[in-house]
Write a protein that holds these residues in place. Structure first.
Motif, PDB file in Angstrom:
ATOM      1  N   ARG A  86       0.711  -0.997   0.058  1.00  0.00           N
ATOM      2  CA  ARG A  86       0.008  -0.134  -0.139  1.00  0.00           C
ATOM      3  C   ARG A  86       0.793   1.276  -0.005  1.00  0.00           C
ATOM      4  O   ARG A  86       0.546   2.201  -0.682  1.00  0.00           O
ATOM      5  N   SER A  87       1.842   1.287   0.595  1.00  0.00           N
ATOM      6  CA  SER A  87       3.025   2.271   0.726  1.00  0.00           C
ATOM      7  C   SER A  87       3.469   2.578  -0.576  1.00  0.00           C
ATOM      8  O   SER A  87       4.068   3.757  -0.693  1.00  0.00           O
ATOM      9  N   GLY A  88       3.669   1.752  -1.557  1.00  0.00           N
ATOM     10  CA  GLY A  88       3.968   1.815  -2.748  1.00  0.00           C
ATOM     11  C   GLY A  88       3.280   2.638  -3.736  1.00  0.00           C
ATOM     12  O   GLY A  88       3.619   3.068  -4.891  1.00  0.00           O
ATOM     13  N   TRP A  89       2.002   3.040  -3.444  1.00  0.00           N
ATOM     14  CA  TRP A  89       0.781   3.603  -4.275  1.00  0.00           C
ATOM     15  C   TRP A  89       0.882   5.149  -4.123  1.00  0.00           C
ATOM     16  O   TRP A  89       1.017   5.382  -2.930  1.00  0.00           O
ATOM     17  N   SER A  90       0.655   5.811  -5.112  1.00  0.00           N
ATOM     18  CA  SER A  90       0.553   7.294  -4.830  1.00  0.00           C
ATOM     19  C   SER A  90      -0.871   7.689  -5.059  1.00  0.00           C
ATOM     20  O   SER A  90      -1.223   7.346  -6.414  1.00  0.00           O
ATOM     21  N   ALA A  91      -1.829   7.726  -4.108  1.00  0.00           N
ATOM     22  CA  ALA A  91      -3.259   7.799  -4.232  1.00  0.00           C
ATOM     23  C   ALA A  91      -3.784   9.141  -4.256  1.00  0.00           C
ATOM     24  O   ALA A  91      -3.134   9.944  -3.641  1.00  0.00           O
ATOM     25  N   ARG A  92      -4.742   9.193  -5.022  1.00  0.00           N
ATOM     26  CA  ARG A  92      -5.391  10.664  -5.020  1.00  0.00           C
ATOM     27  C   ARG A  92      -6.900  10.593  -5.466  1.00  0.00           C
ATOM     28  O   ARG A  92      -7.167   9.410  -6.089  1.00  0.00           O
ATOM     29  N   SER A  93      -7.828  11.604  -5.038  1.00  0.00           N
ATOM     30  CA  SER A  93      -8.973  11.481  -5.675  1.00  0.00           C
ATOM     31  C   SER A  93      -9.074  12.209  -7.154  1.00  0.00           C
ATOM     32  O   SER A  93      -8.154  12.598  -7.687  1.00  0.00           O
ATOM     33  N   TYR A  94     -10.298  12.198  -7.698  1.00  0.00           N
ATOM     34  CA  TYR A  94     -10.058  12.320  -9.121  1.00  0.00           C
ATOM     35  C   TYR A  94     -10.260  13.899  -9.163  1.00  0.00           C
ATOM     36  O   TYR A  94     -10.530  14.777  -8.381  1.00  0.00           O
ATOM     37  N   THR A  95      -9.657  14.406 -10.393  1.00  0.00           N
ATOM     38  CA  THR A  95      -9.596  15.647 -10.875  1.00  0.00           C
ATOM     39  C   THR A  95     -10.503  15.785 -12.001  1.00  0.00           C
ATOM     40  O   THR A  95     -11.341  14.921 -12.567  1.00  0.00           O
ATOM     41  N   ALA A  96     -10.605  17.160 -12.710  1.00  0.00           N
ATOM     42  CA  ALA A  96     -11.348  17.220 -13.889  1.00  0.00           C
ATOM     43  C   ALA A  96     -10.770  17.138 -15.183  1.00  0.00           C
ATOM     44  O   ALA A  96     -11.240  17.333 -16.312  1.00  0.00           O
ATOM     45  N   ASP A  97      -9.558  16.473 -15.180  1.00  0.00           N
ATOM     46  CA  ASP A  97      -8.735  16.382 -16.434  1.00  0.00           C
ATOM     47  C   ASP A  97      -9.159  15.185 -17.343  1.00  0.00           C
ATOM     48  O   ASP A  97     -10.151  14.282 -16.634  1.00  0.00           O
ATOM     49  N   PRO A  98      -9.030  14.805 -18.591  1.00  0.00           N
ATOM     50  CA  PRO A  98      -9.650  13.904 -19.518  1.00  0.00           C
ATOM     51  C   PRO A  98      -9.428  12.648 -18.891  1.00  0.00           C
ATOM     52  O   PRO A  98     -10.419  11.653 -18.956  1.00  0.00           O
ATOM     53  N   LEU A  99      -8.466  12.111 -18.523  1.00  0.00           N
ATOM     54  CA  LEU A  99      -8.154  10.758 -18.154  1.00  0.00           C
ATOM     55  C   LEU A  99      -9.025  10.566 -16.828  1.00  0.00           C
ATOM     56  O   LEU A  99      -9.653   9.430 -16.910  1.00  0.00           O
ATOM     57  N   ASP A 100      -8.992  11.384 -15.823  1.00  0.00           N
ATOM     58  CA  ASP A 100      -9.867  11.170 -14.547  1.00  0.00           C
ATOM     59  C   ASP A 100     -11.303  11.056 -15.138  1.00  0.00           C
ATOM     60  O   ASP A 100     -12.034  10.133 -14.570  1.00  0.00           O
ATOM     61  N   ALA A 101     -11.908  11.805 -16.167  1.00  0.00           N
ATOM     62  CA  ALA A 101     -13.064  11.856 -16.506  1.00  0.00           C
ATOM     63  C   ALA A 101     -13.538  10.370 -17.170  1.00  0.00           C
ATOM     64  O   ALA A 101     -14.343   9.847 -17.004  1.00  0.00           O
ATOM     65  N   GLY A 102     -12.465  10.105 -17.917  1.00  0.00           N
ATOM     66  CA  GLY A 102     -12.749   8.745 -18.569  1.00  0.00           C
ATOM     67  C   GLY A 102     -12.794   7.492 -17.611  1.00  0.00           C
ATOM     68  O   GLY A 102     -13.412   6.651 -17.686  1.00  0.00           O
ATOM     69  N   LEU A 103     -11.875   7.498 -16.628  1.00  0.00           N
ATOM     70  CA  LEU A 103     -11.652   6.477 -15.442  1.00  0.00           C
ATOM     71  C   LEU A 103     -12.989   6.337 -14.804  1.00  0.00           C
ATOM     72  O   LEU A 103     -13.478   5.428 -14.406  1.00  0.00           O
ATOM     73  N   GLN A 104     -13.625   7.740 -14.466  1.00  0.00           N
ATOM     74  CA  GLN A 104     -15.029   7.652 -13.715  1.00  0.00           C
ATOM     75  C   GLN A 104     -15.868   7.114 -14.752  1.00  0.00           C
ATOM     76  O   GLN A 104     -16.864   6.389 -14.003  1.00  0.00           O
ATOM     77  N   LEU A 105     -16.253   7.334 -15.787  1.00  0.00           N
ATOM     78  CA  LEU A 105     -17.042   6.779 -16.658  1.00  0.00           C
ATOM     79  C   LEU A 105     -16.980   5.458 -16.801  1.00  0.00           C
ATOM     80  O   LEU A 105     -17.791   4.791 -16.545  1.00  0.00           O
TER      81      LEU A 105
END
Length: 273
Positions: A152-171
């Motif tokens: 778990r410590s090896g991951w850099s985790a974050r919540s979604y932003t408004a950029d195109p990649l994040d929008a696609g992942l959410q969809l």
């Protein structure tokens, strides 16, 4: 791809927007206008409202995706400035988790017009956010197997932003559903049959989804059409989805390539325990 640390902020409006676009509830269906959808010919290539048979296939597509889980997919998002992010992986709609590898390509800005790989790594995501990690050196196994062995410590985790990649992942994570949509409401909400295409030798009907809430038919640059387009086969199988959003330019594309029954998805790296 910048590895931003997870923040406490969530995006409830964005999540609600996606659910509104891709889901149609079964409540309050009316029967008016049903005959009009039934009488339209399936052979015409002209854009038109969906027939009830087409609406039924579109309504089944999300359930079929859910039942086929885990499924292999490729997502392509254009970030602007010639930068393209491609994610290849597996999504499980029963757990709403996904894992894959990502590759960022484009111009580095230091060698003229030449393009190449700018970044690559592993990615996991769910309904709440995503995590990034480096690819383990010398590990050529599928991404889902590589991800299993990253702490778990090896991951850099974050919540979604408004950029195109994040929008696609959410969809993408919201596309599958454990029940079919209501075909009558799909038809009445503005779903349209656009054309018939062939992908890898198979025929698919291309559909514009239900209109976004509040959209006026015939208004706007796309005539009030939904920003989501679906490619669905004769059995209700979903092959491709594209998404257009204001300011994103080139549509984000998701391609599904069938069940990946061997895949075991890791726990989300931002989970507790």
């Amino acid at each position: 791809m910048a590895r931003k640390r997870k923040t406490d902020g969530r995006t409830p409006r964005r999540a609600l927007w996606f659910r509104t676009l891709i889901a149609v509830t079964a409540c309050g269906a009316a029967v008016g206008g049903l005959a009009a959808y039934r009488t339209l010919s399936d052979d015409t290539a002209t854009e038109r409202p969906v027939t009830m048979e087409e609406a039924s296939r579109l309504a089944l597509s999300r359930l079929n995706l859910y039942q086929a889980s885990p499924v292999a997919m490729t997502l392509t998002a254009t970030e602007g400035g010639g930068v393209v992010v491609r994610v290849k992986g597996v999504v499980d709609y029963r757990t709403h988790r996904a894992v894959g590898s990502y590759q960022v390509t484009g111009s580095s800005g230091t060698s003229g017009p030449a393009t190449g790989q700018l970044d690559h790594g592993l990615i996991v995501w769910d309904t709440g956010g995503l995590g990034l990690a480096p690819v383990p050196k010398g590990d050529n196994r599928p991404a889902w197997q590589q991800a299993e062995h990253i702490p778990r410590s090896g991951w850099s985790a974050r919540s979604y932003t408004a950029d195109p990649l994040d929008a696609g992942l959410q969809l993408l994570i919201e596309l599958g559903a454990d029940r079919p949509d209501n075909p009558l409401l799909l038809a009445q909400s503005g779903a349209r049959r656009l054309e018939r295409d062939r992908i890898d030798g198979r025929s698919y009907d291309r559909f514009a989804g239900p209109r976004a809430q509040g959209a006026t038919p015939g208004a706007g640059p796309d005539g009030g059409r939904s920003p989501l387009t679906y490619w669905v086969d004769g059995d209700g199988g979903l092959r491709r989805v594209t998404m257009r959003m204001p300011g994103l330019g080139t549509p984000t594309t998701v391609e599904f390539s069938g069940r990946e029954g061997r895949a075991k998805l890791p726990e989300a790296p931002w989970g507790t325990g």
